[in-house]
Design a protein around this motif. Sequence first.
Motif, PDB file in Angstrom:
ATOM      1  N   GLU A  18      -4.477 -52.676 -48.438  1.00  0.00           N
ATOM      2  CA  GLU A  18      -4.015 -51.463 -47.412  1.00  0.00           C
ATOM      3  C   GLU A  18      -5.305 -50.865 -46.942  1.00  0.00           C
ATOM      4  O   GLU A  18      -5.368 -50.455 -45.803  1.00  0.00           O
ATOM      5  CB  GLU A  18      -3.041 -50.651 -48.403  1.00  0.00           C
ATOM      6  CG  GLU A  18      -2.538 -49.480 -47.213  1.00  0.00           C
ATOM      7  CD  GLU A  18      -1.796 -48.446 -48.054  1.00  0.00           C
ATOM      8  OE1 GLU A  18      -0.992 -47.420 -47.197  1.00  0.00           O
ATOM      9  OE2 GLU A  18      -1.382 -48.743 -49.155  1.00  0.00           O
ATOM     10  N   PRO A  19      -6.179 -50.577 -47.802  1.00  0.00           N
ATOM     11  CA  PRO A  19      -7.322 -49.996 -47.274  1.00  0.00           C
ATOM     12  C   PRO A  19      -8.116 -50.867 -46.272  1.00  0.00           C
ATOM     13  O   PRO A  19      -8.824 -50.319 -45.337  1.00  0.00           O
ATOM     14  CB  PRO A  19      -8.392 -50.003 -48.320  1.00  0.00           C
ATOM     15  CG  PRO A  19      -7.563 -49.794 -49.797  1.00  0.00           C
ATOM     16  CD  PRO A  19      -6.419 -50.650 -49.446  1.00  0.00           C
ATOM     17  N   ALA A  20      -8.013 -52.328 -46.171  1.00  0.00           N
ATOM     18  CA  ALA A  20      -8.729 -53.025 -45.281  1.00  0.00           C
ATOM     19  C   ALA A  20      -7.921 -53.155 -44.188  1.00  0.00           C
ATOM     20  O   ALA A  20      -8.528 -52.831 -43.102  1.00  0.00           O
ATOM     21  CB  ALA A  20      -8.895 -54.329 -45.719  1.00  0.00           C
ATOM     22  N   GLN A  21      -6.549 -52.873 -43.996  1.00  0.00           N
ATOM     23  CA  GLN A  21      -5.872 -52.871 -42.773  1.00  0.00           C
ATOM     24  C   GLN A  21      -6.017 -51.583 -42.222  1.00  0.00           C
ATOM     25  O   GLN A  21      -5.945 -51.361 -41.035  1.00  0.00           O
ATOM     26  CB  GLN A  21      -4.208 -53.167 -43.369  1.00  0.00           C
ATOM     27  CG  GLN A  21      -3.839 -54.435 -43.542  1.00  0.00           C
ATOM     28  CD  GLN A  21      -2.402 -54.311 -43.886  1.00  0.00           C
ATOM     29  OE1 GLN A  21      -1.488 -53.844 -42.847  1.00  0.00           O
ATOM     30  NE2 GLN A  21      -1.699 -55.096 -44.844  1.00  0.00           N
ATOM     31  N   ALA A  22      -6.312 -50.598 -43.144  1.00  0.00           N
ATOM     32  CA  ALA A  22      -6.557 -49.342 -42.369  1.00  0.00           C
ATOM     33  C   ALA A  22      -7.900 -49.033 -41.739  1.00  0.00           C
ATOM     34  O   ALA A  22      -7.920 -48.649 -40.710  1.00  0.00           O
ATOM     35  CB  ALA A  22      -6.375 -48.307 -43.434  1.00  0.00           C
ATOM     36  N   ALA A  23      -8.810 -49.878 -42.376  1.00  0.00           N
ATOM     37  CA  ALA A  23     -10.175 -49.902 -41.990  1.00  0.00           C
ATOM     38  C   ALA A  23     -10.323 -50.553 -40.493  1.00  0.00           C
ATOM     39  O   ALA A  23     -10.777 -50.127 -39.466  1.00  0.00           O
ATOM     40  CB  ALA A  23     -11.062 -50.523 -42.969  1.00  0.00           C
ATOM     41  N   ILE A  24      -9.418 -51.697 -40.531  1.00  0.00           N
ATOM     42  CA  ILE A  24      -9.558 -52.521 -39.277  1.00  0.00           C
ATOM     43  C   ILE A  24      -8.672 -52.033 -38.176  1.00  0.00           C
ATOM     44  O   ILE A  24      -9.274 -51.607 -36.958  1.00  0.00           O
ATOM     45  CB  ILE A  24      -9.112 -53.959 -39.535  1.00  0.00           C
ATOM     46  CG1 ILE A  24      -9.995 -54.700 -40.589  1.00  0.00           C
ATOM     47  CG2 ILE A  24      -8.824 -54.689 -38.229  1.00  0.00           C
ATOM     48  CD1 ILE A  24      -9.425 -56.051 -41.092  1.00  0.00           C
ATOM     49  N   ALA A  25      -7.603 -51.346 -38.450  1.00  0.00           N
ATOM     50  CA  ALA A  25      -6.863 -50.869 -37.403  1.00  0.00           C
ATOM     51  C   ALA A  25      -7.270 -49.368 -36.827  1.00  0.00           C
ATOM     52  O   ALA A  25      -7.351 -49.393 -35.574  1.00  0.00           O
ATOM     53  CB  ALA A  25      -5.217 -50.571 -37.926  1.00  0.00           C
ATOM     54  N   ASN A  26      -7.608 -48.502 -37.717  1.00  0.00           N
ATOM     55  CA  ASN A  26      -8.261 -47.289 -37.247  1.00  0.00           C
ATOM     56  C   ASN A  26      -9.687 -47.723 -36.660  1.00  0.00           C
ATOM     57  O   ASN A  26     -10.043 -47.217 -35.752  1.00  0.00           O
ATOM     58  CB  ASN A  26      -8.547 -46.710 -38.749  1.00  0.00           C
ATOM     59  CG  ASN A  26      -7.256 -45.756 -38.948  1.00  0.00           C
ATOM     60  OD1 ASN A  26      -7.200 -44.570 -38.614  1.00  0.00           O
ATOM     61  ND2 ASN A  26      -6.487 -46.325 -40.058  1.00  0.00           N
ATOM     62  N   GLY A  27     -10.462 -48.687 -36.976  1.00  0.00           N
ATOM     63  CA  GLY A  27     -11.549 -49.052 -36.445  1.00  0.00           C
ATOM     64  C   GLY A  27     -11.487 -49.523 -35.032  1.00  0.00           C
ATOM     65  O   GLY A  27     -12.174 -49.128 -34.180  1.00  0.00           O
ATOM     66  N   ALA A  28     -10.498 -50.484 -34.847  1.00  0.00           N
ATOM     67  CA  ALA A  28     -10.285 -51.065 -33.597  1.00  0.00           C
ATOM     68  C   ALA A  28      -9.635 -49.913 -32.619  1.00  0.00           C
ATOM     69  O   ALA A  28     -10.213 -49.782 -31.421  1.00  0.00           O
ATOM     70  CB  ALA A  28      -9.076 -52.005 -33.554  1.00  0.00           C
ATOM     71  N   GLY A  29      -8.928 -48.788 -33.262  1.00  0.00           N
ATOM     72  CA  GLY A  29      -8.456 -47.599 -32.263  1.00  0.00           C
ATOM     73  C   GLY A  29      -9.793 -46.738 -31.994  1.00  0.00           C
ATOM     74  O   GLY A  29      -9.791 -46.487 -30.829  1.00  0.00           O
ATOM     75  N   GLY A  30     -10.588 -46.682 -33.005  1.00  0.00           N
ATOM     76  CA  GLY A  30     -11.650 -45.706 -32.527  1.00  0.00           C
ATOM     77  C   GLY A  30     -12.460 -46.409 -31.432  1.00  0.00           C
ATOM     78  O   GLY A  30     -13.209 -45.736 -30.604  1.00  0.00           O
ATOM     79  N   LEU A  31     -12.814 -47.645 -31.757  1.00  0.00           N
ATOM     80  CA  LEU A  31     -13.571 -48.462 -30.796  1.00  0.00           C
ATOM     81  C   LEU A  31     -13.271 -48.474 -29.308  1.00  0.00           C
ATOM     82  O   LEU A  31     -13.882 -48.030 -28.220  1.00  0.00           O
ATOM     83  CB  LEU A  31     -13.753 -49.967 -30.995  1.00  0.00           C
ATOM     84  CG  LEU A  31     -14.672 -50.680 -30.289  1.00  0.00           C
ATOM     85  CD1 LEU A  31     -16.155 -50.478 -30.365  1.00  0.00           C
ATOM     86  CD2 LEU A  31     -14.250 -52.271 -30.799  1.00  0.00           C
ATOM     87  N   VAL A  32     -11.688 -48.682 -28.976  1.00  0.00           N
ATOM     88  CA  VAL A  32     -11.132 -48.642 -27.800  1.00  0.00           C
ATOM     89  C   VAL A  32     -11.188 -47.439 -27.219  1.00  0.00           C
ATOM     90  O   VAL A  32     -11.373 -47.286 -25.869  1.00  0.00           O
ATOM     91  CB  VAL A  32      -9.773 -49.527 -27.736  1.00  0.00           C
ATOM     92  CG1 VAL A  32      -8.991 -49.241 -26.496  1.00  0.00           C
ATOM     93  CG2 VAL A  32      -9.781 -50.902 -28.229  1.00  0.00           C
ATOM     94  N   ALA A  33     -10.770 -46.414 -28.042  1.00  0.00           N
ATOM     95  CA  ALA A  33     -10.642 -45.155 -27.450  1.00  0.00           C
ATOM     96  C   ALA A  33     -11.950 -44.432 -27.032  1.00  0.00           C
ATOM     97  O   ALA A  33     -11.940 -43.771 -25.842  1.00  0.00           O
ATOM     98  CB  ALA A  33     -10.198 -44.083 -28.474  1.00  0.00           C
ATOM     99  N   SER A  34     -13.106 -44.970 -27.652  1.00  0.00           N
ATOM    100  CA  SER A  34     -14.384 -44.341 -27.331  1.00  0.00           C
ATOM    101  C   SER A  34     -14.689 -45.096 -25.782  1.00  0.00           C
ATOM    102  O   SER A  34     -15.372 -44.393 -25.042  1.00  0.00           O
ATOM    103  CB  SER A  34     -15.513 -44.626 -28.186  1.00  0.00           C
ATOM    104  OG  SER A  34     -15.141 -44.062 -29.410  1.00  0.00           O
ATOM    105  N   LEU A  35     -14.510 -46.512 -25.801  1.00  0.00           N
ATOM    106  CA  LEU A  35     -14.716 -47.077 -24.571  1.00  0.00           C
ATOM    107  C   LEU A  35     -14.069 -46.709 -23.241  1.00  0.00           C
ATOM    108  O   LEU A  35     -14.506 -46.416 -22.334  1.00  0.00           O
ATOM    109  CB  LEU A  35     -14.608 -48.649 -24.661  1.00  0.00           C
ATOM    110  CG  LEU A  35     -15.520 -49.402 -25.599  1.00  0.00           C
ATOM    111  CD1 LEU A  35     -15.079 -50.616 -25.808  1.00  0.00           C
ATOM    112  CD2 LEU A  35     -16.887 -49.459 -25.204  1.00  0.00           C
TER     113      LEU A  35
END
Length: 319
Positions: free
Chosen positions: A118-135
Amino acid sequence: MDVNARSSPSFQTEINWDKLDKTKFYLVGAGIFSGLTVALYPISVVKTRLQVADHYAAEKNAFSVFRGILRTDGIPGLYRGFATVVTGTIPVRIIYLTALETTKVAALKMVEPFKLSEPAQAAIANGAGGLVASLCSQSVFVPVDVVSQRLMVQGYSGHANYSGGFDVARKILKSEGIRGLYRGFGLSAITYAPSGAVWWGSYGSSQRFIWRHLFGSDQSQHAPTEGMIVAVQAAGGIIAGATASCITTPFDTIKTRLQVMGHGDNKPTARQVVKQLIAEDGWTGLYRGLGPRFFSMSAWGTSMILAYEYLKRLCASND
């Protein structure tokens, strides 16, 4: 399983994107985040001044810059460029939050088949969200950033004076064209996209790690109190801010200098900025403003995430 929910309905610590009243979310959110900007904006002014100061500047640390601003300009000096920022960031936040939440949902569905923790899934999903949102938000954010930072440093260490945000934009367009409003765009993307990915990834995974540490693997038998949820979210915000600031400060320093220094044929390149910083202060020159940036990202991140999670609870639809 949703990245924003626990393994049991009684252990749901966040509100899913599809359960929000979007109109209320955007309207109330604009007010809440504008209030946070009022509280934390002076830190950005101090950080920016530190980053553009030359080697011979008398003000060498955040406290001396803060004191110098108060001495010469009073409280208004800490809010130079504020009107531009608070107005310009409303559409930025709408774009950012929409891209963040929709990307998190899509990314989670993509990683589910891999059966990660679950921590790994959260890191990947949240990280992808932060990356796309910033771009996605950079096209609006960068011009606002360029204008506001010029206002922040006007009259300081030889920088020009302006009558307001429109005056800055008019002079930039006249001397450099539309490209002038996008100075540092590439570095902004390099700074904020990884920063967003690291911040949200760290926040998501640290939350799950803390919950797992508190309750073990069998979380379905526990229902956390409201205070516990807020405490864990705040801890996640602090960890995320500390991690992101340490990684991305050199890019932010270079970007800030590119956006506020020089004009016309005298515009420095990224390589020239790096050389100058290293020549003046060694490699530590790339970390100018780290203290205020560290504090800003931790304070802003923690305040923002608590306000954001509160906003989602406040705007949850009854459907």
